[in-house]
Design a protein around this motif. Sequence first.
Motif, PDB file in Angstrom:
ATOM      1  N   PRO A   8       0.840  -1.201   0.000  1.00 18.97           N
ATOM      2  CA  PRO A   8       0.000   0.000   0.000  1.00 18.97           C
ATOM      3  C   PRO A   8       0.873   1.248   0.000  1.00 18.97           C
ATOM      4  N   LEU A   9       0.361   2.305  -0.591  1.00 18.59           N
ATOM      5  CA  LEU A   9       1.111   3.559  -0.686  1.00 18.59           C
ATOM      6  C   LEU A   9       1.426   4.117   0.699  1.00 18.59           C
ATOM      7  N   LEU A  10       0.472   4.032   1.621  1.00 17.48           N
ATOM      8  CA  LEU A  10       0.679   4.484   2.996  1.00 17.48           C
ATOM      9  C   LEU A  10       0.310   3.346   3.939  1.00 17.48           C
ATOM     10  N   ASN A  11       1.231   3.007   4.825  1.00 17.15           N
ATOM     11  CA  ASN A  11       0.914   2.009   5.833  1.00 17.15           C
ATOM     12  C   ASN A  11       0.740   2.698   7.182  1.00 17.15           C
ATOM     13  N   GLU A  12       0.481   1.924   8.222  1.00 16.02           N
ATOM     14  CA  GLU A  12       0.216   2.529   9.530  1.00 16.02           C
ATOM     15  C   GLU A  12       1.442   3.272  10.068  1.00 16.02           C
ATOM     16  N   GLU A  13       2.620   2.756   9.828  1.00 16.04           N
ATOM     17  CA  GLU A  13       3.831   3.461  10.264  1.00 16.04           C
ATOM     18  C   GLU A  13       3.963   4.808   9.557  1.00 16.04           C
ATOM     19  N   ASP A  14       3.638   4.846   8.257  1.00 12.73           N
ATOM     20  CA  ASP A  14       3.646   6.120   7.529  1.00 12.73           C
ATOM     21  C   ASP A  14       2.671   7.104   8.171  1.00 12.73           C
ATOM     22  N   LEU A  15       1.463   6.622   8.462  1.00 15.37           N
ATOM     23  CA  LEU A  15       0.457   7.500   9.060  1.00 15.37           C
ATOM     24  C   LEU A  15       0.916   8.019  10.424  1.00 15.37           C
ATOM     25  N   ARG A  16       1.606   7.202  11.177  1.00 14.55           N
ATOM     26  CA  ARG A  16       2.112   7.646  12.485  1.00 14.55           C
ATOM     27  C   ARG A  16       3.199   8.714  12.312  1.00 14.55           C
ATOM     28  N   ASN A  17       4.072   8.537  11.324  1.00 12.77           N
ATOM     29  CA  ASN A  17       5.102   9.546  11.047  1.00 12.77           C
ATOM     30  C   ASN A  17       4.476  10.862  10.602  1.00 12.77           C
ATOM     31  N   ILE A  18       3.486  10.776   9.728  1.00 13.87           N
ATOM     32  CA  ILE A  18       2.774  11.970   9.285  1.00 13.87           C
ATOM     33  C   ILE A  18       2.094  12.638  10.483  1.00 13.87           C
ATOM     34  N   ALA A  19       1.441  11.825  11.318  1.00 12.31           N
ATOM     35  CA  ALA A  19       0.701  12.347  12.470  1.00 12.31           C
ATOM     36  C   ALA A  19       1.607  13.091  13.443  1.00 12.31           C
ATOM     37  N   LEU A  20       2.787  12.565  13.681  1.00 13.22           N
ATOM     38  CA  LEU A  20       3.698  13.222  14.614  1.00 13.22           C
ATOM     39  C   LEU A  20       4.139  14.582  14.076  1.00 13.22           C
ATOM     40  N   TRP A  21       4.514  14.639  12.787  1.00 16.28           N
ATOM     41  CA  TRP A  21       4.905  15.921  12.185  1.00 16.28           C
ATOM     42  C   TRP A  21       3.718  16.883  12.165  1.00 16.28           C
ATOM     43  N   ALA A  22       2.541  16.368  11.842  1.00 17.67           N
ATOM     44  CA  ALA A  22       1.336  17.200  11.818  1.00 17.67           C
ATOM     45  C   ALA A  22       1.075  17.802  13.196  1.00 17.67           C
ATOM     46  N   ALA A  23       1.227  17.002  14.235  1.00 21.50           N
ATOM     47  CA  ALA A  23       1.006  17.494  15.599  1.00 21.50           C
ATOM     48  C   ALA A  23       2.009  18.592  15.954  1.00 21.50           C
ATOM     49  N   VAL A  24       3.268  18.381  15.613  1.00 18.01           N
ATOM     50  CA  VAL A  24       4.302  19.383  15.900  1.00 18.01           C
ATOM     51  C   VAL A  24       3.956  20.703  15.208  1.00 18.01           C
ATOM     52  N   CYS A  25       3.556  20.626  13.963  1.00 17.96           N
ATOM     53  CA  CYS A  25       3.224  21.846  13.208  1.00 17.96           C
ATOM     54  C   CYS A  25       1.988  22.540  13.775  1.00 17.96           C
ATOM     55  N   ALA A  26       0.954  21.775  14.090  1.00 18.20           N
ATOM     56  CA  ALA A  26      -0.287  22.374  14.602  1.00 18.20           C
ATOM     57  C   ALA A  26      -0.115  22.913  16.017  1.00 18.20           C
ATOM     58  N   GLU A  27       0.677  22.243  16.840  1.00 22.55           N
ATOM     59  CA  GLU A  27       0.895  22.715  18.209  1.00 22.55           C
ATOM     60  C   GLU A  27       1.567  24.083  18.234  1.00 22.55           C
ATOM     61  N   ARG A  28       2.362  24.340  17.238  1.00 24.01           N
ATOM     62  CA  ARG A  28       3.043  25.641  17.161  1.00 24.01           C
ATOM     63  C   ARG A  28       2.023  26.776  17.021  1.00 24.01           C
ATOM     64  N   ALA A  29       0.900  26.506  16.371  1.00 24.89           N
ATOM     65  CA  ALA A  29      -0.137  27.530  16.158  1.00 24.89           C
ATOM     66  C   ALA A  29      -1.185  27.561  17.267  1.00 24.89           C
TER      67      ALA A  29
END
Length: 177
Positions: A8-29
């Motif tokens: 699959p193009l995105l697996n659960e580990e990919d989603l977790r990596n995306i989620a962590l970066w997304a959280a870091v970016c959103a927490e800044r705002a």
Amino acid sequence: MPIETNPPLLNEEDLRNIALWAAVCAERALPIFETEAPDDTRPRAALSAIRAFAQGGARTAALRKLAWAANSAAREAGDPAASAAARAAMAAAGSAYAHPIATPHQVNHILGPAAYGAQAAALAAVDPAGIIEAEVRWAIAQAPPEVRHIVQRMPARAPSKGQFHALLYRLDRGLRQ
């Protein structure tokens, strides 16, 4: 003869990596939202939930509901900067649900938290142009190699009209370099 299957193009580990970066970016705002609506905990709750997912938690209906609640907070915010900050939290919480489909639209789901965060910072700033550049550079610098690799597997965004789409394009380009 064995049948070839592609992973699959995105697996659960990919989603977790995306989620962590997304959280870091959103927490800044997030402070931008909390200054405007100090008693509204919906964006913070969405960010706590996506962090839990990123750290190995389950992807549940509760996470999706928290993302929608952050979106409601964005709609109810009386300030455009606060609204963009809440949308960053919504997009971060929703990142766990990015589809494994290679389309530019799915890239938006990956880049959205960083773009909304940059937009929030710019809307709250006296010098928005300088802030946008700084926030885009910051978000790109925070992206781990795994997120860069995921973005590089997706179709590149084309330039399009509008400030928010310009942010998505700049983030996309920056993560591909």
